[in-house]
Design an enzyme around this catalytic site. Structure first.
Site, mmCIF file in Angstrom:
data_model
loop_
_atom_site.group_PDB
_atom_site.id
_atom_site.type_symbol
_atom_site.label_atom_id
_atom_site.label_comp_id
_atom_site.label_asym_id
_atom_site.label_seq_id
_atom_site.Cartn_x
_atom_site.Cartn_y
_atom_site.Cartn_z
ATOM 1 N N ASP A 1 -6.153 -0.514 -1.589
ATOM 2 C CA ASP A 1 -7.137 -1.180 -3.020
ATOM 3 C C ASP A 1 -8.235 -2.365 -2.120
ATOM 4 O OD1 ASP A 1 -5.326 -3.064 -1.141
ATOM 5 O OD2 ASP A 1 -6.195 -5.233 -2.224
ATOM 6 N N ARG B 1 -5.308 0.977 -6.334
ATOM 7 C CA ARG B 1 -3.824 1.755 -6.016
ATOM 8 C C ARG B 1 -3.918 2.365 -6.734
ATOM 9 N NH1 ARG B 1 -1.895 -1.709 -2.129
ATOM 10 N NH2 ARG B 1 -2.671 -4.490 -2.451
ATOM 11 N N LYS C 1 -6.343 5.868 10.928
ATOM 12 C CA LYS C 1 -8.243 5.453 10.429
ATOM 13 C C LYS C 1 -8.005 5.578 12.042
ATOM 14 C CE LYS C 1 -10.854 2.965 7.970
ATOM 15 N NZ LYS C 1 -11.358 1.929 7.147
ATOM 16 N N GLY D 1 0.902 -0.885 0.089
ATOM 17 C CA GLY D 1 -0.369 0.170 -0.068
ATOM 18 C C GLY D 1 0.923 1.266 0.019
ATOM 19 N N ASP E 1 -4.605 1.009 10.387
ATOM 20 C CA ASP E 1 -5.753 0.957 11.064
ATOM 21 C C ASP E 1 -6.415 0.481 12.885
ATOM 22 O OD1 ASP E 1 -8.605 -0.210 10.455
ATOM 23 O OD2 ASP E 1 -8.415 -0.637 8.576
ATOM 24 N N GLU F 1 4.231 4.484 5.983
ATOM 25 C CA GLU F 1 2.674 3.789 5.516
ATOM 26 C C GLU F 1 1.655 4.896 5.115
ATOM 27 O OE1 GLU F 1 1.095 0.607 5.757
ATOM 28 O OE2 GLU F 1 2.050 -0.656 7.223
ATOM 29 N N ASP F 2 0.768 4.247 4.495
ATOM 30 C CA ASP F 2 -0.171 4.051 3.414
ATOM 31 C C ASP F 2 -1.721 4.840 4.381
ATOM 32 O OD1 ASP F 2 -0.745 1.945 3.737
ATOM 33 O OD2 ASP F 2 -2.251 1.669 2.183
ATOM 34 N N PHE G 1 -14.796 2.399 3.985
ATOM 35 C CA PHE G 1 -13.574 1.639 3.915
ATOM 36 C C PHE G 1 -13.051 2.316 2.141
ATOM 37 C CE2 PHE G 1 -12.018 -1.727 0.402
ATOM 38 C CZ PHE G 1 -11.924 -2.196 1.147
HETATM 39 C C1 PRP Z 1 -2.962 -1.809 4.651
HETATM 40 C C2 PRP Z 1 -1.627 -0.490 5.433
HETATM 41 C C3 PRP Z 1 -0.968 -1.346 6.644
HETATM 42 C C4 PRP Z 1 -1.852 -2.206 6.948
HETATM 43 C C5 PRP Z 1 -2.710 -1.383 8.258
HETATM 44 O O1 PRP Z 1 -1.637 -3.219 4.224
HETATM 45 O O2 PRP Z 1 -0.705 -0.961 3.934
HETATM 46 O O3 PRP Z 1 0.382 -2.159 6.406
HETATM 47 O O4 PRP Z 1 -2.604 -2.349 6.238
HETATM 48 O O5 PRP Z 1 -3.218 -1.671 9.192
HETATM 49 P P1 PRP Z 1 -3.703 -2.074 10.993
HETATM 50 O O6 PRP Z 1 -2.897 -1.147 11.061
HETATM 51 O O7 PRP Z 1 -5.019 -2.473 11.216
HETATM 52 O O8 PRP Z 1 -2.571 -3.560 10.767
HETATM 53 P P2 PRP Z 1 -2.574 -4.638 3.603
HETATM 54 O O9 PRP Z 1 -2.481 -5.675 5.000
HETATM 55 O O10 PRP Z 1 -4.345 -4.457 3.163
HETATM 56 O O11 PRP Z 1 -1.430 -4.785 2.249
HETATM 57 P P3 PRP Z 1 -1.541 -4.292 1.232
HETATM 58 O O12 PRP Z 1 -0.236 -3.078 2.249
HETATM 59 O O13 PRP Z 1 -0.247 -4.780 0.492
HETATM 60 O O14 PRP Z 1 -2.704 -3.417 0.777
#
Ligand code: PRP
Length: 192
Positions: free
Chosen positions: A172, A178, A143, A57, A115, A111-112, A165
């Site tokens: 994505d 993305r 978030k 991400g 969460d 990080e993007d 969302f």
């Molecule tokens: C997303 C984002 C972080 C993570 C955050 O990655 O890039 O790495 O989720 O979530 P959290 O705070 O609940 O741990 P994802 O697992 O969707 O993979 P991606 O980066 O390949 O899209």
């Protein structure tokens, strides 16, 4: 289907391309000031700040964040995967490690989105064990509504109060969206 048509799939655009680009430049300026004027650089050998992007991400954000820096920076990439519906909530698996050691380096995790907080806390623990000179965390989107464990964020582009969302700018749904230059909320009919 291009990104204009994808706009029809969004219930709203949260952050336009122009808003994101302006904010990313501001963040790069703040980070530069902190590591040059504000004494945050601690690498005794004076090596450049190392940006570490979390795949996949953060790729788009890292690419834009890295370019306005007026000081030398390096970057590396790490890939992790979370088990979202697994039996162990918060479990994170390392998919691809860094190319080089970070001992003694000034490291900024990029990080993007943060969460629940599990991914960034897993990475923080893993990185601290490698003895960097300093470690800070930067995310484009915080978030906060979804946070499950406390985590300290040093640089945040946007705080998102609602649990919506969102896709675009690296984020994505089923690997789509993305590459969109903006961040939008995906309509429910396109999820699931
Ligand atoms: C997303 C984002 C972080 C993570 C955050 O990655 O890039 O790495 O989720 O979530 P959290 O705070 O609940 O741990 P994802 O697992 O969707 O993979 P991606 O980066 O390949 O899209």
């Amino acid at each position: 289907m291009g990104s204009l048509q994808f706009e029809d799939r969004m219930s709203k655009i949260l952050f336009t391309e122009a808003v994101i680009q302006r904010r990313v430049k501001e963040m790069a300026a703040q980070i530069t000031a902190d590591y040059t004027e504000n004494g945050l650089a601690e690498d005794l050998k004076g090596r450049p700040l190392l940006l570490v992007g979390v795949l996949r991400g953060a790729l788009v954000f890292l690419a834009d964040l890295a370019r306005p820096f007026p000081i030398p920076v390096e970057y590396d990439l790490i890939s992790v995967s979370s088990y979202r519906n697994g039996t162990a909530p918060g479990a994170v698996r390392l998919v691809k490690d860094l190319e080089k050691p970070i001992e003694g380096r000034d490291v900024l995790l990029v990080e993007d989105i943060i969460d629940t907080g599990y991914t960034i806390e897993y990475l923080r623990r893993s990185f601290i064990a490698r003895k960097p000179a300093s470690l800070r965390v930067c995310t484009l989107v915080d978030k906060i509504a979804r946070r499950e464990i406390a985590t300290n964020i040093d640089y945040r582009g946007f705080a998102l109060e609602e649990d919506e969302f969102i896709v675009g700018y690296g984020m994505d749904y089923a690997e789509l969206y993305r590459n969109l230059p903006y961040i939008g909320v995906l309509k429910p009919e396109y999820i699931g």
